[in-house]
Design an enzyme around this catalytic site. Structure first.
Site, PDB file in Angstrom:
ATOM      1  N   ALA A  10       8.802 -58.341 -29.358  1.00  0.00           N
ATOM      2  CA  ALA A  10       8.006 -59.540 -29.652  1.00  0.00           C
ATOM      3  C   ALA A  10       7.128 -59.252 -30.869  1.00  0.00           C
ATOM      4  O   ALA A  10       6.657 -58.129 -31.054  1.00  0.00           O
ATOM      5  CB  ALA A  10       7.131 -59.883 -28.457  1.00  0.00           C
ATOM      6  N   LYS A  11       6.932 -60.272 -31.681  1.00  0.00           N
ATOM      7  CA  LYS A  11       6.038 -60.106 -32.836  1.00  0.00           C
ATOM      8  C   LYS A  11       4.696 -60.719 -32.423  1.00  0.00           C
ATOM      9  O   LYS A  11       4.428 -61.896 -32.668  1.00  0.00           O
ATOM     10  CB  LYS A  11       6.654 -60.798 -34.064  1.00  0.00           C
ATOM     11  N   ALA A  12       3.915 -59.889 -31.711  1.00  0.00           N
ATOM     12  CA  ALA A  12       2.687 -60.402 -31.102  1.00  0.00           C
ATOM     13  C   ALA A  12       1.470 -59.715 -31.718  1.00  0.00           C
ATOM     14  O   ALA A  12       1.510 -58.523 -32.030  1.00  0.00           O
ATOM     15  CB  ALA A  12       2.721 -60.152 -29.602  1.00  0.00           C
TER      16      ALA A  12
END
Ligand SMILES: Cc1ncc(COP(=O)(O)O)c(C=O)c1O
Length: 318
Positions: free
Chosen positions: A156-158
């Site tokens: 995830a690009k969190a």
């Protein structure tokens, strides 16, 4: 940083300096946000956003993984991005969509907190420098391990996850290097602080697999395809640290950095300290793809259409 005139903020175009949030924004305290980094390039057909749909799909997937419903459709965000680029009069830019838990709730249960969405665009040159792209950068294996699958979600690009990259980047930079390479807790190579990593050895291009604790880069997919189209053998497998030192060539890819050779890792010169022929060839074809000069990859570009002003309107100054 260079500025643009307007930012898209929850459906409205606002002046750059008026795009503000409350200091008690949930995402500011707990990192509860997801984002994307994209680039638009000048192409013969007009401004083209590289793999726009893939980036937006990843944004929605990252949001889903953190139980965050984005209150717009993918198509609405796509159109909004087109309008924003046109309204700012930019022919090339970096694009940063971000969705985050906003103001109204504190504490670690975020699901009752509103989700805000912002898209910003601005001119941003080569992240690791033009010289880095040309001559290669010096990198250092970080003492910080890449976030593992059993603590966070590397795919995830969190927002909060990026503290891991920040530690690695600061450490590398203070030690005099341009980029950090993070290993996992078993010592296998994962990726750079903001890029995927590739080794070229004996004619093979090797990159860590999707099961590694990496962000499954959109440029990674593109480079794997380009390499295969060039007749190169690409292998996705675990990479030991020493394989970085033994590489004939080493390079990184990411939206901000694009394709960047690594000329030195932990003070070992790679390929005599010069970018090698495979890296050069991949860089050339990739650059053609980004700039719409290679018809094989024309589908990767989402050409910016004239603004319709349907989904966004210019907000009245406060
Ligand atoms: C940690 C990390 N790995 C890899 C990448 C490369 O991903 P992409 O090619 O989609 O930009 C990025 C950049 O977004 C990143 O932040």
């Amino acid at each position: 940083m260079e500025q643009a005139d307007l930012i898209w903020h929850n459906g409205e175009l606002v002046a750059w300096e008026d795009a503000k949030v409350h200091v008690l924004t949930h995402g500011l305290h707990y990192g509860t946000g997801v984002f994307e980094g994209e680039r638009a390039y000048e192409t013969p057909g007009g401004t083209g956003i590289f793999r726009h749909r893939d980036h937006l799909e990843r944004l929605f997937k990252s949001a889903e993984l953190y139980y965050m419903p984005i209150p717009y459709t993918l198509e609405e965000l796509r159109t909004a991005t087109h309008e924003l680029i046109a309204a700012n009069g930019l022919s090339e830019c970096y694009i940063r969509p971000i969705a985050f838990r906003g103001y109204g709730q504190m504490g670690l249960y975020p699901l009752d907190c509103e989700v805000d969405v912002v898209i910003a665009v601005w001119p941003w040159g080569a992240y690791l420098g033009e010289e880095g792209k040309r001559r290669g950068v010096r990198a250092k294996v970080s003492s910080w391990r890449r976030i593992p699958h059993d603590a966070l979600i590397p795919h995830a690009k969190a927002c909060g996850q990026y503290l891991n990259s920040v530690l690695a980047k600061v450490e590398a930079s203070k030690a005099g290097y341009e980029e950090a390479i993070l290993l996992d807790s078993h010592g296998f190579v994962c990726e750079g602080s903001g890029e995927n990593v590739y080794v070229v050895r004996e004619g093979q291009v090797v990159t860590p697999p999707q099961t590694a604790a990496i962000l499954d880069g959109i440029n990674r997919k593109s480079i794997i395809q380009i390499a295969r189209d060039l007749g190169l053998e690409v292998v996705e497998r675990d990479l030991a640290r020493a394989e970085l030192y033994l590489a004939d060539e080493l390079f990184l890819s990411g939206t901000a950095a694009e394709l960047v050779p690594v000329r030195e890792i932990d003070d070992h010169a790679i390929g005599g300290g010069e970018p090698g022929p495979v890296t050069r060839e991949l860089q050339r074809v990739f650059d053609d793809a980004l700039h719409g000069r290679d018809p094989r990859y024309a589908d990767w570009l989402d050409l910016v259409e004239a603004p319709s002003a349907q989904t966004a309107r210019l907000a009245e100054p406060a």
